[in-house]
Each structure stands twice: as structure tokens, then as C-alpha cells.
Design a protein around this motif. Structure first.
Motif, PDB file in Angstrom:
ATOM      1  N   VAL A 196       2.655  -2.465   8.221  1.00  0.00           N
ATOM      2  CA  VAL A 196       1.300  -3.010   8.024  1.00  0.00           C
ATOM      3  C   VAL A 196       0.894  -3.010   6.551  1.00  0.00           C
ATOM      4  O   VAL A 196      -0.236  -3.331   6.215  1.00  0.00           O
ATOM      5  CB  VAL A 196       0.263  -2.230   8.860  1.00  0.00           C
ATOM      6  CG1 VAL A 196       0.654  -2.230  10.338  1.00  0.00           C
ATOM      7  CG2 VAL A 196       0.064  -0.802   8.352  1.00  0.00           C
ATOM      8  N   SER A 197       1.831  -2.611   5.653  1.00  0.00           N
ATOM      9  CA  SER A 197       1.594  -2.598   4.193  1.00  0.00           C
ATOM     10  C   SER A 197       0.444  -1.671   3.800  1.00  0.00           C
ATOM     11  O   SER A 197      -0.400  -2.010   2.964  1.00  0.00           O
ATOM     12  CB  SER A 197       1.321  -4.023   3.682  1.00  0.00           C
ATOM     13  OG  SER A 197       2.416  -4.870   3.942  1.00  0.00           O
ATOM     14  N   ASN A 198       0.444  -0.469   4.400  1.00  0.00           N
ATOM     15  CA  ASN A 198      -0.506   0.571   4.001  1.00  0.00           C
ATOM     16  C   ASN A 198       0.184   1.421   2.934  1.00  0.00           C
ATOM     17  O   ASN A 198       0.847   2.409   3.236  1.00  0.00           O
ATOM     18  CB  ASN A 198      -0.911   1.409   5.213  1.00  0.00           C
ATOM     19  CG  ASN A 198      -2.012   2.409   4.889  1.00  0.00           C
ATOM     20  OD1 ASN A 198      -2.136   2.873   3.755  1.00  0.00           O
ATOM     21  ND2 ASN A 198      -2.809   2.749   5.885  1.00  0.00           N
ATOM     22  N   ASP A 199       0.043   1.010   1.680  1.00  0.00           N
ATOM     23  CA  ASP A 199       0.801   1.629   0.596  1.00  0.00           C
ATOM     24  C   ASP A 199       0.414   3.080   0.366  1.00  0.00           C
ATOM     25  O   ASP A 199       1.272   3.922   0.066  1.00  0.00           O
ATOM     26  CB  ASP A 199       0.613   0.837  -0.695  1.00  0.00           C
ATOM     27  CG  ASP A 199       1.183  -0.569  -0.617  1.00  0.00           C
ATOM     28  OD1 ASP A 199       2.052  -0.805   0.247  1.00  0.00           O
ATOM     29  OD2 ASP A 199       0.763  -1.428  -1.411  1.00  0.00           O
ATOM     30  N   SER A 200      -0.858   3.393   0.495  1.00  0.00           N
ATOM     31  CA  SER A 200      -1.288   4.775   0.245  1.00  0.00           C
ATOM     32  C   SER A 200      -0.741   5.715   1.311  1.00  0.00           C
ATOM     33  O   SER A 200      -0.318   6.837   0.999  1.00  0.00           O
ATOM     34  CB  SER A 200      -2.813   4.865   0.182  1.00  0.00           C
ATOM     35  OG  SER A 200      -3.403   4.483   1.417  1.00  0.00           O
ATOM     36  N   LEU A 201      -0.711   5.259   2.560  1.00  0.00           N
ATOM     37  CA  LEU A 201      -0.143   6.087   3.622  1.00  0.00           C
ATOM     38  C   LEU A 201       1.354   6.238   3.423  1.00  0.00           C
ATOM     39  O   LEU A 201       1.908   7.335   3.588  1.00  0.00           O
ATOM     40  CB  LEU A 201      -0.441   5.470   4.988  1.00  0.00           C
ATOM     41  CG  LEU A 201       0.073   6.243   6.207  1.00  0.00           C
ATOM     42  CD1 LEU A 201      -0.525   7.646   6.263  1.00  0.00           C
ATOM     43  CD2 LEU A 201      -0.241   5.482   7.493  1.00  0.00           C
ATOM     44  N   GLU A 202       2.034   5.169   3.052  1.00  0.00           N
ATOM     45  CA  GLU A 202       3.471   5.247   2.780  1.00  0.00           C
ATOM     46  C   GLU A 202       3.760   6.280   1.689  1.00  0.00           C
ATOM     47  O   GLU A 202       4.660   7.121   1.838  1.00  0.00           O
ATOM     48  CB  GLU A 202       4.014   3.884   2.352  1.00  0.00           C
ATOM     49  CG  GLU A 202       5.485   3.913   1.962  1.00  0.00           C
ATOM     50  CD  GLU A 202       6.001   2.593   1.446  1.00  0.00           C
ATOM     51  OE1 GLU A 202       7.175   2.553   1.006  1.00  0.00           O
ATOM     52  OE2 GLU A 202       5.257   1.592   1.467  1.00  0.00           O
TER      53      GLU A 202
END
Length: 358
Positions: A196-202
Motif C-alpha cells: 500500500v506504499s506506507n513508507d513510514s510503516l515500512e
């Protein structure tokens, strides 16, 4: 599944689904579709009054079936993934009607309310599968998927918030073969974040995985299985770290983590689990799931090690685990049927998006 030919095994280990026809698609859907509507038997978490606990359907109006909440979630994931991957699914209308009946704004709001009052419920295993379900809806480019995801989004966001505040803040991992396994949850959450392109969670998941596991070495594989295992702690950890590191870094890590893989006791990790060694049927069914999950971990780790001496060893082991696990996974015994088909689908479609995405 009956005995598997070499050609069939090659297709199975590919992680692609283009070989799966309507008959097998219906087989894969049979148990999840029946189980998500089966309220009893059910695992009762507690009794809070003389009147007894609420009915599962009252407490969890979306995910009340399949004996427990997490199994209901990943059974929904399995059915939705089949609708995305298999054109003209023979029971598509029945699957859609069944899920539509439960995935309503009112029902999802009640699920969210439960987590507001019970923040540790299903931590982390159920949370991991809920995010896999949300990722699957994100991947499926259809009006139906968009509608379901819009309804489920409040629960998705609640789980993301709990992951960030209650899971990624832990000071140590849990190295078990059951629901509390930290590495499995981390790789599911990482797959979701990348899908889902959640960069901060990644970024947060990668940092936690590195903090937990980067310095691990010489894992005592002879201790596995630990009990009612349906995951291999060592292989699940390696399956996570192949997502975290690039190939050179992963090679360095895995050679420290699993040195002398072909020497005893390393060979025990490469052997399928004997599902007939324990007279307890429920433990035996957990071991069926363990063989399937070991197969997907072994195959995934091998994929991350092209040209390495471990790759063919892991591939051969994945094949033997697949043969053993798939031959026993389609049981009609409810203790296994309410969850094993989801594990089979995860393994068979592990290269169809949402699982270890690039």
C-alpha cells in the motif's frame, strides 16, 4: 492432493497460480467458505459474567466464524485472493454474497469498538492477517474490492495504529512456533506496508526487524518443533530477513544464522515433520500446517539465494515439505479444515503479489 508428479511440483514451487483450474479453485474455497459462516464450535476468550460470554456473532459480526477471529480473517483473505487471481471462479457469486452480508459499515464499526476496548486482542497474529486482507483488497482492481476496502478501512487504520503503538515498540521478539511469533507478524506487516506504499510503516518495521534479529547466529534448530507449532521459528525469521536485506547482506546473515545447514543437527530443519508421531489429532493438524509453512519459507529463502550453495538444498527440502503438507491439508476435520486451506493458498500463490513484494 494425490501423489504429485515432477511437472506438477515444478508448478507448485513456482508460486504462480496460472496452472490452477476451476476444479481445484473450488476445492481451495470449499472449507474457507463454509467456515466463515460457522459460528460454533468457537474459542471462548473469557467469561465475564454468570450469564456467560457474548455469542461470537455479537462480539465480532464480521469475523465470527472459523473457531477464532484470526482464522476467520485469513479465510476471508483466502477467498478474496481467489476472486482476484482466478478468472471465472466457479463459486464467485457465493463468495461475494457471503462476504457482502458481513462486511457492512455497522459491523465493521462494532469490530473497531471491540479493539478500542481490548487493545491486545489478537496481537500480533490476527493483526498481521487483517493487514494482509487489506493489502489484498488494495491489489485487486475491481469495484467490489474498492467497496469492501472502503468499508473495512476504519478497522485497517485501527490495526495500523495498534501495530505502531503496541507491537513495534516491544523490546524483544517472541521466538515461538505459534501465534505470538514476532517474525511472522513483522513480515506480514512489511508486505502490507510495501503493497500500500506506507513508507513510514515500512521503515519502522525494517528497523524493528533489524533490532530484533540482525545479530542472531547459530540458531538451535534441533529444538524445533517446540510444541503446537504451525510455524518454524528459524525459517520464519529467515523468511523475514530476506525481505529486509539485499542479497549480499542476506547471504552474510543467513550463513551466520544457519551455518553448516547440511550437517546434523541442521538436517532436522530440512526434514518434514512427522504428523503421525503424536496421538493428539489437533497437534498433528498443526504439524500439517507447519509442513506447509516451512515449504513456503524454504522456497522463499531459496529464491533469495540464487547461485548460493544453500539454494538447491532448500529447494529440495521445500519440495519434500510440499509433498507431505499438501497430501494432508484438505482434511474434513474441523480442527484443521477451518484454517489449512488458507496456508495452502499462501504457499501456492506466494509470487502473485502481496507476499514479499519488491
Amino acid at each position: 492432493m494425490d501423489s504429485i508428479t515432477d511437472i506438477e511440483m515444478k508448478r507448485i514451487l513456482s508460486g504462480k497460480s496460472d496452472w490452477i483450474g476451476p476444479e481445484f479453485a473450488e476445492t481451495l474455497s470449499q472449507h474457507p467458505l463454509a467456515s466463515i459462516k460457522t459460528e460454533f464450535p468457537h474459542f471462548a476468550h473469557s467469561m465475564e459474567s454468570p450469564e456467560g460470554p457474548e455469542r461470537p456473532r455479537q462480539r465480532h459480526p464480521v469475523f465470527y466464524g472459523c473457531y477464532d477471529w484470526h482464522s476467520s480473517v485469513h479465510s476471508h483473505w483466502a477467498l478474496i485472493r481467489q476472486l482476484r487471481l482466478f478468472d471465472d471462479h466457479p463459486v464467485a457469486a457465493e463468495i461475494t454474497e457471503s462476504i457482502d452480508a458481513r462486511v457492512t459499515a455497522e459491523n465493521v464499526a462494532r469490530e473497531v469498538d471491540y479493539f478500542e476496548a481490548n487493545e491486545s486482542f489478537e496481537k500480533p497474529y490476527g493483526w498481521a492477517w487483517l493487514l494482509h486482507l487489506a493489502a489484498e483488497l488494495h491489489l485487486w482492481n475491481s469495484g467490489q474490492a474498492a467497496a469492501w476496502r472502503e468499508v473495512i478501512e476504519p478497522l485497517e487504520q485501527k490495526i495500523v495504529s495498534l501495530v505502531e503503538s503496541e507491537f513495534l515498540t516491544q523490546d524483544r521478539p517472541f521466538r515461538v512456533g505459534t501465534h505470538q511469533n514476532s517474525a511472522f507478524a513483522l513480515h506480514c506487516i512489511l508486505d502490507y506496508a510495501r503493497t500500500v506504499s506506507n513508507d513510514s510503516l515500512e521503515t519502522a518495521v525494517v528497523a524493528t526487524a533489524t533490532e530484533f534479529f540482525a545479530e542472531d547466529r547459530e540458531y538451535p534448530v534441533e529444538y524445533e518443533p517446540l510444541g503446537w507449532d504451525f510455524l518454524s521459528p528459524s525459517l520464519t525469521e529467515a523468511d523475514l530477513m530476506r525481505r529486509v536485506y539485499d542479497r549480499p547482506a542476506f547471504v552474510d546473515w543467513v550463513e551466520r544464522f544457519l551455518p553448516n545447514l547440511t550437517a546434523a543437527p541442521g538436517r532436522t530443519l530440512l526434514d518434514p515433520i512427522d504428523t503421525e508421531s503424536d496421538p493428539d489429532e489437533e497437534i498433528a493438524l498443526h504439524f500439517v500446517g507447519l509442513n506447509v509453512s516451512k515449504a513456503w519459507s524454504l522456497a522463499g529463502i531459496a529464491d533469495a539465494l540464487p547461485g548460493h550453495q544453500y539454494a538447491p538444498i532448500l529447494e529440495r527440502s521445500a519440495k519434500r515439505h510440499a509433498e507431505r503438507g499438501l497430501s494432508q491439508a484438505f482434511t474434513d476435520t474441523y480442527a484443521g479444515s477451518h484454517w489449512l486451506s488458507s496456508f495452502v493458498l499462501y504457499f501456492l500463490t506466494r509470487d502473485e503479489g502481496g507476499i514479499a513484494p519488491e
